[in-house]
Design a protein around this motif. Sequence first.
Motif, mmCIF file in Angstrom:
data_model
loop_
_atom_site.group_PDB
_atom_site.id
_atom_site.type_symbol
_atom_site.label_atom_id
_atom_site.label_comp_id
_atom_site.label_asym_id
_atom_site.label_seq_id
_atom_site.Cartn_x
_atom_site.Cartn_y
_atom_site.Cartn_z
ATOM 1 N N ILE A 81 -28.615 17.997 7.547
ATOM 2 C CA ILE A 81 -27.727 18.612 8.526
ATOM 3 C C ILE A 81 -28.248 20.003 8.855
ATOM 4 C CG2 ILE A 81 -25.392 19.381 9.063
ATOM 5 C CD1 ILE A 81 -24.312 17.268 7.212
ATOM 6 N N ASN A 82 -28.787 20.149 10.056
ATOM 7 C CA ASN A 82 -29.261 21.440 10.540
ATOM 8 C C ASN A 82 -28.096 22.151 11.227
ATOM 9 O OD1 ASN A 82 -32.109 21.775 9.910
ATOM 10 N ND2 ASN A 82 -32.454 19.976 11.201
ATOM 11 N N ASN A 83 -27.360 22.908 10.439
ATOM 12 C CA ASN A 83 -26.166 23.580 10.938
ATOM 13 C C ASN A 83 -26.370 25.080 11.138
ATOM 14 O OD1 ASN A 83 -23.092 24.078 11.160
ATOM 15 N ND2 ASN A 83 -23.650 25.247 9.323
ATOM 16 N N ALA A 84 -27.314 25.688 10.432
ATOM 17 C CA ALA A 84 -27.498 27.138 10.489
ATOM 18 C C ALA A 84 -27.820 27.594 11.907
ATOM 19 C CB ALA A 84 -28.607 27.567 9.543
ATOM 20 N N GLY A 85 -27.200 28.683 12.305
ATOM 21 C CA GLY A 85 -27.461 29.234 13.623
ATOM 22 C C GLY A 85 -26.478 30.352 13.937
ATOM 23 N N PHE A 86 -26.788 31.144 14.943
ATOM 24 C CA PHE A 86 -25.840 32.164 15.386
ATOM 25 C C PHE A 86 -26.073 32.445 16.856
ATOM 26 C CE2 PHE A 86 -29.477 34.797 14.195
ATOM 27 C CZ PHE A 86 -29.495 35.797 15.162
ATOM 28 N N SER A 159 -32.860 16.530 20.281
ATOM 29 C CA SER A 159 -32.207 15.502 19.464
ATOM 30 C C SER A 159 -32.083 14.182 20.211
ATOM 31 C CB SER A 159 -30.819 15.983 19.020
ATOM 32 O OG SER A 159 -30.916 17.184 18.283
ATOM 33 N N GLU A 160 -31.690 14.243 21.485
ATOM 34 C CA GLU A 160 -31.557 13.011 22.263
ATOM 35 C C GLU A 160 -32.911 12.316 22.434
ATOM 36 O OE1 GLU A 160 -28.051 12.884 25.362
ATOM 37 O OE2 GLU A 160 -29.308 14.637 25.745
ATOM 38 N N ALA A 161 -33.950 13.100 22.705
ATOM 39 C CA ALA A 161 -35.286 12.518 22.884
ATOM 40 C C ALA A 161 -35.787 11.900 21.583
ATOM 41 C CB ALA A 161 -36.255 13.586 23.381
ATOM 42 N N LEU A 162 -35.574 12.608 20.476
ATOM 43 C CA LEU A 162 -36.024 12.101 19.187
ATOM 44 C C LEU A 162 -35.230 10.866 18.776
ATOM 45 C CD1 LEU A 162 -37.986 12.558 16.912
ATOM 46 C CD2 LEU A 162 -36.406 14.230 15.916
ATOM 47 N N HIS A 163 -33.939 10.863 19.085
ATOM 48 C CA HIS A 163 -33.102 9.687 18.808
ATOM 49 C C HIS A 163 -33.700 8.454 19.482
ATOM 50 C CE1 HIS A 163 -29.723 6.895 19.526
ATOM 51 N NE2 HIS A 163 -29.236 7.367 18.396
ATOM 52 N N ARG A 164 -34.146 8.628 20.727
ATOM 53 C CA ARG A 164 -34.725 7.498 21.464
ATOM 54 C C ARG A 164 -36.075 7.085 20.868
ATOM 55 N NH1 ARG A 164 -33.067 3.283 24.617
ATOM 56 N NH2 ARG A 164 -34.959 2.370 25.547
ATOM 57 N N GLU A 165 -36.904 8.059 20.515
ATOM 58 C CA GLU A 165 -38.200 7.757 19.916
ATOM 59 C C GLU A 165 -38.042 6.928 18.636
ATOM 60 O OE1 GLU A 165 -40.848 10.949 19.049
ATOM 61 O OE2 GLU A 165 -40.690 11.841 21.054
ATOM 62 N N THR A 172 -31.879 7.860 12.347
ATOM 63 C CA THR A 172 -31.145 8.300 13.531
ATOM 64 C C THR A 172 -31.045 9.820 13.574
ATOM 65 O OG1 THR A 172 -28.982 8.178 12.422
ATOM 66 C CG2 THR A 172 -29.745 6.195 13.584
ATOM 67 N N VAL A 173 -30.954 10.341 14.795
ATOM 68 C CA VAL A 173 -30.744 11.776 15.022
ATOM 69 C C VAL A 173 -29.540 11.921 15.940
ATOM 70 C CG1 VAL A 173 -31.717 13.907 15.952
ATOM 71 C CG2 VAL A 173 -33.210 12.257 14.788
ATOM 72 N N THR A 174 -28.603 12.758 15.547
ATOM 73 C CA THR A 174 -27.367 12.958 16.308
ATOM 74 C C THR A 174 -27.152 14.442 16.553
ATOM 75 O OG1 THR A 174 -26.364 11.012 15.258
ATOM 76 C CG2 THR A 174 -24.873 12.576 16.342
ATOM 77 N N ALA A 175 -26.821 14.806 17.783
ATOM 78 C CA ALA A 175 -26.470 16.193 18.112
ATOM 79 C C ALA A 175 -24.949 16.321 18.147
ATOM 80 C CB ALA A 175 -27.061 16.591 19.451
ATOM 81 N N LEU A 208 -18.996 11.126 11.478
ATOM 82 C CA LEU A 208 -18.680 9.784 11.970
ATOM 83 C C LEU A 208 -19.677 9.351 13.042
ATOM 84 C CD1 LEU A 208 -16.848 7.303 12.030
ATOM 85 C CD2 LEU A 208 -15.379 8.518 13.655
ATOM 86 N N ALA A 209 -19.995 10.249 13.967
ATOM 87 C CA ALA A 209 -20.961 9.929 15.018
ATOM 88 C C ALA A 209 -22.334 9.627 14.425
ATOM 89 C CB ALA A 209 -21.059 11.081 16.013
ATOM 90 N N SER A 210 -22.700 10.379 13.389
ATOM 91 C CA SER A 210 -23.972 10.144 12.720
ATOM 92 C C SER A 210 -23.978 8.776 12.046
ATOM 93 C CB SER A 210 -24.232 11.247 11.690
ATOM 94 O OG SER A 210 -25.396 10.988 10.939
ATOM 95 N N GLU A 211 -22.900 8.440 11.369
ATOM 96 C CA GLU A 211 -22.792 7.136 10.712
ATOM 97 C C GLU A 211 -22.868 5.992 11.719
ATOM 98 O OE1 GLU A 211 -19.090 7.510 8.713
ATOM 99 O OE2 GLU A 211 -19.834 9.022 7.292
ATOM 100 N N GLN A 212 -22.351 6.241 12.919
ATOM 101 C CA GLN A 212 -22.358 5.218 13.967
ATOM 102 C C GLN A 212 -23.669 5.183 14.742
ATOM 103 O OE1 GLN A 212 -18.861 6.443 16.148
ATOM 104 N NE2 GLN A 212 -17.487 5.181 14.921
ATOM 105 N N GLY A 213 -24.569 6.100 14.433
ATOM 106 C CA GLY A 213 -25.874 6.118 15.087
ATOM 107 C C GLY A 213 -25.869 6.629 16.513
ATOM 108 N N LYS A 214 -24.904 7.471 16.864
ATOM 109 C CA LYS A 214 -24.833 8.001 18.220
ATOM 110 C C LYS A 214 -25.869 9.101 18.420
ATOM 111 C CE LYS A 214 -19.904 7.033 18.949
ATOM 112 N NZ LYS A 214 -18.586 7.624 19.283
ATOM 113 N N SER A 215 -26.269 9.292 19.674
ATOM 114 C CA SER A 215 -27.250 10.332 19.971
ATOM 115 C C SER A 215 -26.601 11.715 20.056
ATOM 116 C CB SER A 215 -27.989 10.032 21.269
ATOM 117 O OG SER A 215 -27.083 9.972 22.365
#
Length: 248
Positions: A81-86, A159-165, A172-175, A208-215
């Motif tokens: 989980i890449n959550n760090a940011g400001f 994230s969307e592009a990588l999800h498709r790749e 899976t990759v989810t944003a 939940l979105a990650s578990e479902q494999g959503k982009s």
Amino acid sequence: MPTALITGASAGIGEAFVRLLTEQKFHLVLVARREDRLQQIASEITNQGGSAEILVADLATTEGLTRVEDYIKAHPLDLLINNAGFGIYGATVDTDPEKEAEMIRLNILALTTLTRAALPEMLKRKAGRILQVGSVLSFFPTPYMTGYGATKAFVLHYSEALHRELKGSGVTVTALCPGSTESEFAAVSGLEQNRQMTATEVARQGLLASEQGKSFILPGTSNKLLPFLNRLLPRNWFTGIVARSLRS
């Protein structure tokens, strides 16, 4: 026991991820700058029968980022989980250019570096999930948060592009693109926020979105309307609306 590494784990949405994944019986690797806070959270988890370790690192620095990158390469993850940011609020000409550079390193470089560190082993096992924390601002230009919105647009598109790749690979990759959320973000960025969702609800919907494999996932009904309006209205009109909203 599956393993999850969470960056920015000392507060806000990151800490909410930690609490929820403890309930799911993950071994947790908590990454942030504040050692005292990480120790406190890890102690609470272990006292409750959970499993956690800490990794103190400032991901905006080369040393801190390399430390976490090397850890990931040596310790296979089931969930990153890449959550760090400001963020930085204000007219671009008035904001600190060094602080903006630090924000870009953390929001973009750290995220891509850690993603690439985790991917080879996940692909080898044909299993793994990566959850990237973007923003509702990922979907349109953001005057007065110019650099921040641009970094979060990168997170969404990457994230969307990588999800498709990775389709069919088992990885899976989810944003996750939240709007106003109860966290330390407002204090750091200088932006006053209203109608906030709780960090726990944002994190829950992201997992939940990650578990479902959503982009990607936009938590909150009102947040879902903004990208729709951006498509409906002429682009320069919508950018003007955002400018007036953020300026005020």
